[in-house]
Design an enzyme around this catalytic site. Structure first.
Site, PDB file in Angstrom:
ATOM      1  N   TYR A 151       0.879  -1.170   0.000  1.00 22.34           N
ATOM      2  CA  TYR A 151       0.000   0.000   0.000  1.00 22.34           C
ATOM      3  C   TYR A 151       0.913   1.215   0.000  1.00 22.34           C
ATOM      4  O   TYR A 151       2.006   1.163  -0.534  1.00 22.34           O
ATOM      5  CB  TYR A 151      -0.925  -0.096   1.226  1.00 22.34           C
ATOM      6  N   ASP A 210     -11.923   7.743  -1.445  1.00 20.82           N
ATOM      7  CA  ASP A 210     -11.206   9.016  -1.377  1.00 20.82           C
ATOM      8  C   ASP A 210     -12.052  10.090  -0.710  1.00 20.82           C
ATOM      9  O   ASP A 210     -11.543  10.937   0.029  1.00 20.82           O
ATOM     10  CB  ASP A 210     -10.802   9.476  -2.783  1.00 20.82           C
ATOM     11  N   ASN A 220      -0.491  11.677   0.037  1.00 23.06           N
ATOM     12  CA  ASN A 220       0.346  10.505  -0.238  1.00 23.06           C
ATOM     13  C   ASN A 220       0.969  10.624  -1.623  1.00 23.06           C
ATOM     14  O   ASN A 220       0.402  11.275  -2.493  1.00 23.06           O
ATOM     15  CB  ASN A 220      -0.510   9.231  -0.188  1.00 23.06           C
ATOM     16  N   ASN A 230      -4.544   6.974   7.882  1.00 22.58           N
ATOM     17  CA  ASN A 230      -4.607   6.233   6.628  1.00 22.58           C
ATOM     18  C   ASN A 230      -5.956   5.538   6.498  1.00 22.58           C
ATOM     19  O   ASN A 230      -6.459   4.961   7.458  1.00 22.58           O
ATOM     20  CB  ASN A 230      -3.473   5.204   6.577  1.00 22.58           C
TER      21      ASN A 230
END
Length: 545
Positions: free
Chosen positions: A74, A251, A394, A438
């Site tokens: 990930y 998202d 990220n 996260n």
């Protein structure tokens, strides 16, 4: 001396060495191999090959070493894999190999009903439970990576299994190829996807309308997770489908839930009443606005009026403070939380907005690394006893500031979370631990609860239930350490708690479709969720989710 020849050669021995070992030994051997590989991309490809060849060993390895392996499968290394997808994509499988992922393109539209109907026979499991679907148009903070987005779909589903206990045979990663606007990919002779400009949003929406209809017709209980769609398509896609099918956008909603959970903890630690919080977002794309709206709704649920809640938020994009009087036409998704006062100041830079607002919390989802400068961090520390700073973009290079910069810039008083992992920091002879806001804390439990309850849809209340479940899942030790999130190694346990909260909320809303779960006590429901989880060292078929 034992023979080691294949029987096909007509010689003694077998196709395997004398002592391959138990699953536990295979996992230990694979972990040793992984640790011997210095290159991060090679680590990723080694694990990807293991997942395809022996899922039980792969998930045993990942589930038992989450702290070490999550950054590989990930964020942040998955970003590197997606950028190099055409180089690392394996050769096509043998004709009789079970389908492990699905690529679709716009040219499939006419045959889409037939393709999806045929999936039932091509898939390794007769009851598919969840799919992560991307068009690769906005991968992490890396932009349009076309079919390279498949790496994200695969990585997310790996975490559904390792962190949530979903049966790996009941998952399907899907990449939909609408073309790409990435010049480098268009010029790359090795690129796997369509060499054409990305189709317009309206054309893509028409394809997705057929796709969602056919997926639901053939797999009525399957959860669809939208992943890494660019902003102008992500919001309409969610709005068009959320009240019809069991689907969500990670998202927008998953990020919103995990940040909300960290914010709930941070609000309890910074000593400022909710009515006095002032929250500044740097980044007003789908993730930024989705997070802001999720937290805004939480404020309403805590007793503020809608307008009082909205007044707690400021958004900053590449043009400055987002306000109705700015002079440009705001996209629809930015309008709800845009400043509406007629004399809203026309501020261009983030630092100017920080100086004007004096926020209690500064959250970054901008994908622009290093934008929380030393000066801005110093300002946050001057306004607050415990400044809240979330650098959520990220991968690591896109983070608005590092944990070390946040600690030093606030003299160790920061309440910090990031999207990608950072190591603990020593400052003035004291050890500080970062929070990692996260999505992997949220979506495995949210998806697991939705699967087990067989929900008919995933409204915002389920997202809030997952956030509350996460915020209240910390152990006494984790609370004593002032952590914003639980230790990552406990994520399987955390996902169970979140799944229970999601199931209960679904029952309250009447959108669950498993009546027998309604009669269970909370303790028995948790036992049920735990028993249903896939464990790689147990025969997967015996514990199907």
């Amino acid at each position: 001396m034992p023979h080691n020849f294949s029987k096909t050669q007509g010689l003694p021995g077998g196709p395997e060495p004398a002592f391959v070992g138990t699953k536990e030994l295979l996992i230990e051997r694979a972990l040793a191999r992984l640790r011997s590989i210095p290159d991060p991309l090679c680590k990723y490809t080694m694990l990807a090959a293991l997942r395809a060849r022996n899922p039980d060993v792969f998930y045993g390895l990942v589930g038992g070493n989450l702290q070490e392996t999550t950054p590989i499968i990930y964020t942040p290394i998955i970003g590197l894999a997606c950028q190099n997808w055409s180089l690392i994509h394996p050769p096509p499988p043998e004709a009789d190999s079970p389908l492990q992922s699905l690529y679709l393109s716009y040219s499939d539209l006419e045959k889409l009903p037939e393709i999806i109907a045929n999936l039932k026979t091509a898939l390794p499991h007769d009851q598919m439970e969840i799919s992560v679907v991307t068009d690769g148009s906005r991968v992490l903070g890396l932009g349009d990576l076309g079919v390279g987005g498949m790496g994200i779909s695969q990585g997310k589903l790996s975490l559904y299994v390792a962190a949530g206990g979903v049966n790996p045979k009941a998952t399907l990663p899907i990449a939909i190829d609408f073309g790409t606007d990435n010049e480098k990919l268009l010029a790359d002779p090795l690129y796997l996807g369509l060499r054409q400009r990305r189709l317009d949003d309206e054309t893509c929406q028409k394809f997705m309308e057929v796709f969602m209809k056919e997926m639901h017709k053939n797999f009525p209980s399957m959860i669809i997770q939208f992943e890494d769609w660019h902003t102008t398509l992500a919001f309409p896609l969610l709005q068009d489908n959320r009240d019809i099918y069991p689907c969500f956008n990670d998202d927008i909603q998953g990020t919103g839930a995990v940040v909300l959970a960290g914010a709930i903890r941070a609000f309890s630690l910074n000593g400022v009443a909710l009515k006095d919080q002032k929250i500044l977002f740097f980044g007003a794309g789908s993730s930024g606005v989705g997070v802001a709206e999720t937290i805004c709704k939480y404020f309403e649920l805590q007793g503020l009026t809608e307008q009082e809640a909205k007044d707690k938020f400021w958004l900053v994009d590449s043009k400055g403070l987002v306000a109705h009087n700015r002079g440009d036409k705001l996209p629809i998704h930015k309008q709800y939380l845009a400043r509406s006062e007629p004399d809203a100041p026309k501020l261009r830079t983030l630092q100017e907005v920080v100086e004007h607002v004096k926020p209690t919390a500064l959250l970054g989802l901008s994908t622009v690394g290093g934008t929380f400068t030393k000066e801005i961090l110093n300002l946050m520390a001057s306004y607050n006893k415990r400044p809240i700073v979330f650098a959520l973009s990220n991968p690591v290079a896109q983070a608005e500031c590092t944990f070390e910069e946040a600690v030093e810039g606030t003299d160790g008083r920061v309440l910090y979370a990031s999207g990608s992992p950072f190591d603990p920091v020593s400052y003035n002879n004291k050890r500080y631990e970062p929070g990692q806001g996260n999505n992997m804390y949220i979506f495995p439990g949210l998806g697991l609860g939705a699967i087990l309850a067989r929900v008919s849809k995933i409204p915002e209340e389920l997202v809030h239930a997952s956030a509350n479940g996460l915020a209240h899942s910390l152990t006494p030790d984790e609370l004593e350490r002032n952590l914003l999130y639980p230790d990552i190694e406990r994520i399987r346990e955390v996902s169970i708690k979140i799944a229970v909260a999601v199931i209960r909320e679904a029952q309250k809303l009447g959108i669950d479709r498993v009546e027998e779960l309604r009669e269970l006590s909370d303790k028995d429901l948790e036992t049920y969720v735990r028993r249903k989880g896939y464990h790689p060292l147990i025969q997967a078929e015996a514990t199907q989710v």
